[in-house]
Design an enzyme around this catalytic site. Sequence first.
Site, PDB file in Angstrom:
ATOM      1  N   CYS A  10     -12.826   6.182  11.600  1.00 47.96           N
ATOM      2  CA  CYS A  10     -12.284   4.978  10.955  1.00 47.96           C
ATOM      3  C   CYS A  10     -12.382   5.091   9.433  1.00 47.96           C
ATOM      4  CB  CYS A  10     -13.037   3.748  11.458  1.00 47.96           C
ATOM      5  SG  CYS A  10     -12.633   2.222  10.585  1.00 47.96           S
TER       6      CYS A  10
ATOM      7  N   CYS B  73     -13.747   2.021   7.566  1.00 51.68           N
ATOM      8  CA  CYS B  73     -15.199   1.892   7.768  1.00 51.68           C
ATOM      9  C   CYS B  73     -15.959   2.658   6.684  1.00 51.68           C
ATOM     10  CB  CYS B  73     -15.596   2.434   9.139  1.00 51.68           C
ATOM     11  SG  CYS B  73     -14.926   1.533  10.547  1.00 51.68           S
TER      12      CYS B  73
END
Length: 316
Positions: free
Chosen positions: A74, A77
């Site tokens: 991700c 993230c």
Amino acid sequence: MPSQDFSLHGAIDLGARQAAARKQQERRAQGGAAPAGAAGGPYVVDVTDQTFNTEVVERSQSVPVLVDFWAEWCGPCKQLGPILEKLATEAAGKWILAKVDIDANPQLGAYMQQMGVRGIPFVAAVVGGQLLPFLNGAAPEPQVRQAIDQLFDALRKEGILPDAPEGEQPDAGAADLPAVDPVYAQAEDALQKGDLDAAKAAFERILATDPGDGQAKQGLALVDLSLRVRSLDPERVLQEAAEKPGDVQAQISASDVEMVSGRIDEAFERLLGAVRRGAGDDRDAARKHLLSLFELMPPDDPRVGKARRGLQSALF
């Protein structure tokens, strides 16, 4: 983006999960679970399926815990995580950051989905054994900082956190923290209200003054991506891109959909393919859009380096 509603009414009670975790611990052999390792100092901990009860639920009875659900694949993230770790370190124990890798901890990943969370990064606040959805998606540091301040102000108003004693002095070093730029404040306010156009204009004003401002670049890139995808139907966009591989605009829209869903490598490879196949203006449009997506990622992310090398090969 940060949730604007910090009311604890309707917060998820973790008592049932805590009881289930205790039963699971009783069934495990003694010493079965390893303690959570520190992810970045005493105020940041890695949490697993086995340690969530102790590190988050029980700890939240005495100090608020922010739980960062993330995964290695991700990209957003990796933008939000370091910001949260920095702010947790600055808070010096006023709240704790617990990091959950959902790929390595399937029980917690499934629990997140049961809460109705569709994607990551996602951050929950846990206070007194209750879980409150807090942040959905990445955001620039000033916005995250403001959202956390608003969260704890709301918790105090709810009577969950005590007010600071009258006359209490601020933490040592707090005066050394840089003041928030008023234009950043305008961008944050616009984002809180969901006014993406105003946020975009504010970030552009910052960059007009300081073109090298990394936070403003990231903020503008995130806002631009949000503006592009807000009216798209993801399934239709991806289907159209599959049916029209030579349509550069279709590939660009599909790459945006993949970026917001965390499919970073797929988005990059899609645009690299468009560069390889295209010519003239189409090729240049794919190239420029790929470069704009790089702004969403940490510059040292290996996927960015790989895609940059792929772009050089495609062009030369």
